[in-house]
Design a protein around this motif. Structure first.
Motif, PDB file in Angstrom:
ATOM      1  N   LEU B  74       0.833  -1.206   0.000  1.00 39.18           N
ATOM      2  CA  LEU B  74       0.000   0.000   0.000  1.00 39.18           C
ATOM      3  C   LEU B  74       0.867   1.254   0.000  1.00 39.18           C
ATOM      4  CD1 LEU B  74      -2.980  -0.882   2.343  1.00 39.18           C
ATOM      5  CD2 LEU B  74      -2.526  -1.516  -0.013  1.00 39.18           C
ATOM      6  N   THR B  75       1.901   1.274   0.857  1.00 41.57           N
ATOM      7  CA  THR B  75       2.764   2.470   0.864  1.00 41.57           C
ATOM      8  C   THR B  75       3.462   2.594  -0.484  1.00 41.57           C
ATOM      9  OG1 THR B  75       4.585   1.187   1.828  1.00 41.57           O
ATOM     10  CG2 THR B  75       3.153   2.377   3.359  1.00 41.57           C
ATOM     11  N   GLY B  76       3.722   1.451  -1.127  1.00 43.02           N
ATOM     12  CA  GLY B  76       4.328   1.460  -2.460  1.00 43.02           C
ATOM     13  C   GLY B  76       3.434   2.149  -3.484  1.00 43.02           C
ATOM     14  N   GLN B  77       2.130   2.171  -3.192  1.00 42.78           N
ATOM     15  CA  GLN B  77       1.184   2.844  -4.086  1.00 42.78           C
ATOM     16  C   GLN B  77       0.950   4.284  -3.642  1.00 42.78           C
ATOM     17  OE1 GLN B  77      -2.457   0.613  -4.539  1.00 42.78           O
ATOM     18  NE2 GLN B  77      -1.378  -1.356  -4.662  1.00 42.78           N
ATOM     19  N   GLY B  78       1.790   4.744  -2.704  1.00 46.32           N
ATOM     20  CA  GLY B  78       1.663   6.127  -2.259  1.00 46.32           C
ATOM     21  C   GLY B  78       0.653   6.340  -1.148  1.00 46.32           C
ATOM     22  N   LEU B  79       0.176   5.241  -0.573  1.00 47.00           N
ATOM     23  CA  LEU B  79      -0.788   5.369   0.520  1.00 47.00           C
ATOM     24  C   LEU B  79      -0.070   5.401   1.863  1.00 47.00           C
ATOM     25  CD1 LEU B  79      -3.377   2.738  -0.762  1.00 47.00           C
ATOM     26  CD2 LEU B  79      -3.587   5.235  -0.888  1.00 47.00           C
ATOM     27  N   ARG B  80      -0.678   6.084   2.820  1.00 55.03           N
ATOM     28  CA  ARG B  80      -0.120   6.094   4.178  1.00 55.03           C
ATOM     29  C   ARG B  80      -0.884   5.084   5.007  1.00 55.03           C
ATOM     30  NH1 ARG B  80      -0.426  11.218   6.890  1.00 55.03           N
ATOM     31  NH2 ARG B  80       1.398  10.598   8.121  1.00 55.03           N
ATOM     32  N   VAL B  81      -0.147   4.218   5.685  1.00 58.11           N
ATOM     33  CA  VAL B  81      -0.741   3.079   6.373  1.00 58.11           C
ATOM     34  C   VAL B  81      -0.421   3.086   7.863  1.00 58.11           C
ATOM     35  CG1 VAL B  81      -0.817   0.566   6.522  1.00 58.11           C
ATOM     36  CG2 VAL B  81      -0.582   1.678   4.292  1.00 58.11           C
ATOM     37  N   ALA B  82      -1.452   3.002   8.684  1.00 59.82           N
ATOM     38  CA  ALA B  82      -1.253   2.874  10.127  1.00 59.82           C
ATOM     39  C   ALA B  82      -1.630   1.461  10.546  1.00 59.82           C
ATOM     40  CB  ALA B  82      -2.102   3.893  10.864  1.00 59.82           C
ATOM     41  N   VAL B  83      -0.860   0.898  11.466  1.00 59.81           N
ATOM     42  CA  VAL B  83      -1.136  -0.437  11.985  1.00 59.81           C
ATOM     43  C   VAL B  83      -1.293  -0.337  13.495  1.00 59.81           C
ATOM     44  CG1 VAL B  83      -0.308  -2.797  12.224  1.00 59.81           C
ATOM     45  CG2 VAL B  83       0.234  -1.498  10.151  1.00 59.81           C
ATOM     46  N   LEU B  84      -2.469  -0.692  13.974  1.00 56.73           N
ATOM     47  CA  LEU B  84      -2.721  -0.679  15.413  1.00 56.73           C
ATOM     48  C   LEU B  84      -2.941  -2.107  15.869  1.00 56.73           C
ATOM     49  CD1 LEU B  84      -5.326   2.230  15.496  1.00 56.73           C
ATOM     50  CD2 LEU B  84      -2.868   2.383  15.963  1.00 56.73           C
ATOM     51  N   ALA B  85      -2.283  -2.488  16.942  1.00 54.95           N
ATOM     52  CA  ALA B  85      -2.473  -3.832  17.471  1.00 54.95           C
ATOM     53  C   ALA B  85      -3.405  -3.761  18.669  1.00 54.95           C
ATOM     54  CB  ALA B  85      -1.137  -4.434  17.869  1.00 54.95           C
ATOM     55  N   ARG B 109      10.246   0.651   9.124  1.00 53.62           N
ATOM     56  CA  ARG B 109      11.222   1.648   8.647  1.00 53.62           C
ATOM     57  C   ARG B 109      10.615   2.531   7.558  1.00 53.62           C
ATOM     58  NH1 ARG B 109      14.147  -1.074   5.999  1.00 53.62           N
ATOM     59  NH2 ARG B 109      13.953  -3.271   6.577  1.00 53.62           N
ATOM     60  N   ASP B 110       9.351   2.305   7.231  1.00 55.63           N
ATOM     61  CA  ASP B 110       8.690   3.011   6.130  1.00 55.63           C
ATOM     62  C   ASP B 110       8.115   4.351   6.622  1.00 55.63           C
ATOM     63  OD1 ASP B 110       6.964   3.875   4.086  1.00 55.63           O
ATOM     64  OD2 ASP B 110       6.607   1.809   3.436  1.00 55.63           O
ATOM     65  N   PRO B 111       8.608   5.474   6.070  1.00 55.18           N
ATOM     66  CA  PRO B 111       8.116   6.786   6.540  1.00 55.18           C
ATOM     67  C   PRO B 111       6.624   6.995   6.296  1.00 55.18           C
ATOM     68  CG  PRO B 111       9.440   7.021   4.534  1.00 55.18           C
ATOM     69  CD  PRO B 111       9.610   5.609   5.003  1.00 55.18           C
ATOM     70  N   ALA B 112       6.037   6.197   5.384  1.00 55.26           N
ATOM     71  CA  ALA B 112       4.609   6.347   5.107  1.00 55.26           C
ATOM     72  C   ALA B 112       3.758   5.446   6.008  1.00 55.26           C
ATOM     73  CB  ALA B 112       4.316   6.031   3.645  1.00 55.26           C
ATOM     74  N   ALA B 113       4.429   4.769   6.936  1.00 55.17           N
ATOM     75  CA  ALA B 113       3.704   3.843   7.810  1.00 55.17           C
ATOM     76  C   ALA B 113       3.854   4.241   9.269  1.00 55.17           C
ATOM     77  CB  ALA B 113       4.224   2.427   7.608  1.00 55.17           C
ATOM     78  N   PHE B 114       2.876   3.831  10.034  1.00 60.03           N
ATOM     79  CA  PHE B 114       2.894   4.084  11.480  1.00 60.03           C
ATOM     80  C   PHE B 114       2.442   2.806  12.173  1.00 60.03           C
ATOM     81  CE2 PHE B 114       0.587   5.172  15.365  1.00 60.03           C
ATOM     82  CZ  PHE B 114       1.513   5.966  16.028  1.00 60.03           C
ATOM     83  N   ILE B 115       3.268   2.274  13.064  1.00 55.45           N
ATOM     84  CA  ILE B 115       2.919   1.038  13.762  1.00 55.45           C
ATOM     85  C   ILE B 115       2.820   1.318  15.253  1.00 55.45           C
ATOM     86  CG2 ILE B 115       3.565  -1.340  14.258  1.00 55.45           C
ATOM     87  CD1 ILE B 115       5.142  -1.403  11.702  1.00 55.45           C
ATOM     88  N   ARG B 116       1.706   0.922  15.837  1.00 57.81           N
ATOM     89  CA  ARG B 116       1.502   1.179  17.262  1.00 57.81           C
ATOM     90  C   ARG B 116       1.126  -0.106  17.983  1.00 57.81           C
ATOM     91  NH1 ARG B 116       2.237   5.589  20.870  1.00 57.81           N
ATOM     92  NH2 ARG B 116       0.945   5.163  22.689  1.00 57.81           N
ATOM     93  N   PRO B 117       1.945  -0.503  18.955  1.00 54.66           N
ATOM     94  CA  PRO B 117       1.591  -1.697  19.727  1.00 54.66           C
ATOM     95  C   PRO B 117       0.346  -1.453  20.568  1.00 54.66           C
ATOM     96  CG  PRO B 117       3.781  -0.857  20.310  1.00 54.66           C
ATOM     97  CD  PRO B 117       3.133   0.161  19.448  1.00 54.66           C
TER      98      PRO B 117
END
Lengths: 338, 338
Positions: B74-85, B109-117
């Motif tokens: 998704l980030t490869g397609q220019g989308l910003r992705v958040a992941v919440l666990a 490591r992807d600047p367009a992504a956000f991962i939150r435990p």
């Protein structure tokens, strides 16, 4: 007749007393409610337990014919069978249940059976309480099996599953698109899926449908403490009677196993606790809703929240401040809640 | 940093601000809660909507690897992705999520992504509010997709499904008894069932498993307003990447269709309303529970109800009389509830 006399006759298994008792718990009148609560407390006896069977099935599947044939099998074995219909849609209840009762003519004339239509009712919470209390009254009246039949509108299966010991889903044979008939959540609520009309020209198709559902059920994790092979899918015929004894045997196997493992008692305890807490929650919310200002505030905030203008949390904080402000003062003031 | 400054940076999409904002909504401190409610109200914007994807899967199915591969697409397609666990079991959250994050090293490591435990948390209600508010913050920060991952403990899927736009169930290839792995209720919650590990030696088995689930899904009634063929079962490989684009395409098809039919807006509105009413109910019950006498009474009655000594209705009446007695007097006394 006063509550004690009614209770005595109910405990003796008098069907007319049971009928009157159910009418009492169905009444919305405050004095009736008070009497109903008194009656239910008076006849409560953990030792008197019926096998509570939840039964759901889409219209046209032959639910009433099945209940008539299945119930008659049970009474034929010397068991007393009560049939309660739960239909949250007040508009449908009148007609459908009248129809049901006429389609259960063997059972309706059976002295060992008791058939009770669903009270006209729009509010699901109300249906839940009335149905639950009607079940308790049937148990108090010494019935061995209580079949709680629902037409499967909206959340009614979940509700019925929460007040029964095992849940049976009755389906008609079908192929292809017709198979897309199981409402979400029900397949996974069912302990037994019975494919009805396994007779005559439909026999083969019923067997094929049974196999389809058996396959689908195998994809589900087994319920804790259930014996191998459950939930099961069986083919039955309310007309020829084929499979009815097997269905009853399977229900007894499952019930016995759950009794042995303690699952039965745990489930009933959890169900009772659920309905208690549910009744308290509903009572509190009803009380809040009975204050016009509160109700208006809930509605207004609900709309603002629904269209995303206000976050649910902020709206809830506002509402709680309004609702509990004075309650908090009261507590702080030391008047207590007793 | 004050709430307004935080809100401004959050709306600019600043990931550190998002991180701080989520920490704020996760805090149990009263002043933090007040600030969180203020912040959420400040950034609420119905126009900023991400595609909220609920994702569930049993441990070992390769959930983190999938999220890493899928999110990177998704980030490869220019989308910003958040992941919440979301992990309601506080004991597991620490370890499992730490592990998750290290297994999502591309996305991490992807600047367009956000991962939150997931925050360590024992009480499901608390997890619900925190997760829901974290999702809202990600949307405010302008993320295009928010993947809400749950380990599938207890009721967590239902909870996540109630705060997401579509729900994905990730499964491993399996046969026979291994197939009995789908927890009840989940199959019918899923919009997409993805059979992972469809690569190498497991390819054929993954396809067979996919067919099994496709068959089971055909037995379920289609959700109102969903396009033909949904819910769907697909085979994917987080390792080879096979099927990931198809899975994303299907999600977009479903989302677009639901937007067109209005199902999307109706569902979000219903979800918001649900969480609002849920928060009010919980707040009221929490308030009641905060009074020791009330809590003790609830416990005592709950036990009496559980073992069948007291009918739920009678217990509830007692409880309500205790709870609302003075409130009723107050209302009668005309002090109102405001």
């Amino acid at each position: 007749m006063d509550t004690d006399a009614l209770a005595t006759r109910l405990l003796d298994g008098d069907r007319r007393a049971l009928s009157r008792a159910i009418t009492l718990v169905e009444s919305a009148r405050a004095d009736h409610r008070a009497a109903a609560v008194k009656l239910l407390a008076r006849v409560a006896d953990p030792a008197r337990q019926a096998l509570r069977i939840g039964l759901s099935g889409t219209p046209g599947v032959g639910k009433s014919t099945f209940v008539d044939a299945f119930g008659t099998r049970l009474t034929g074995q010397g068991l007393r069978v009560a049939v309660l219909a739960v239909d949250p849609s007040s508009t449908r209840s009148g007609g459908s249940i009248l129809g049901d009762k006429t389609r259960m003519d063997r059972l309706a004339r059976d002295p060992a059976a008791f058939i009770r239509p669903s009270p006209s009712q729009t509010e699901l919470g109300g249906v839940a309480r009335r149905s639950r209390e009607a079940i308790a009254l049937c148990e108090a009246a010494g019935f061995d099996a209580v079949i709680v039949e629902t037409v499967g509108v909206g959340q009614s299966e979940t509700m019925v599953a929460r007040m029964t010991d095992l849940f049976v889903l009755l389906l008609a044979p079908g192929g292809g698109d017709e198979l897309q008939g199981v409402k979400r959540g029900i397949m996974e609520t069912a302990d037994l899926i019975l494919i009805n009309k396994a007779d005559g020209a439909l026999t083969a198709q019923a067997q094929a449908t049974r196999a389809d559902y058996a396959g689908a059920l195998r994809l589900l994790r087994r319920r804790d403490g259930d014996p191998d092979g459950f939930p099961k899918a069986l083919a039955v015929s309310a007309v020829s009677g084929d499979g009815l004894d097997t269905a009853w045997k399977e229900m007894q196997v499952l019930a016995a196993h759950r009794r042995d493992t303690g699952h039965w008692d745990r489930t009933r305890a959890a169900q009772n606790r659920h309905w208690f807490e549910d009744a308290v929650r509903q009572g509190v919310m009803r009380h809040l809703g009975s204050d016009p200002a509160t109700r208006d505030a809930m509605d207004a905030l609900g709309r603002a929240v629904a269209d995303g203008r206000t976050p649910p949390g902020a709206a809830a904080e506002q509402m709680l401040a309004t609702l509990l402000g004075s309650a908090r003062d009261r507590a702080a003031g030391g008047h207590g809640t007793g």
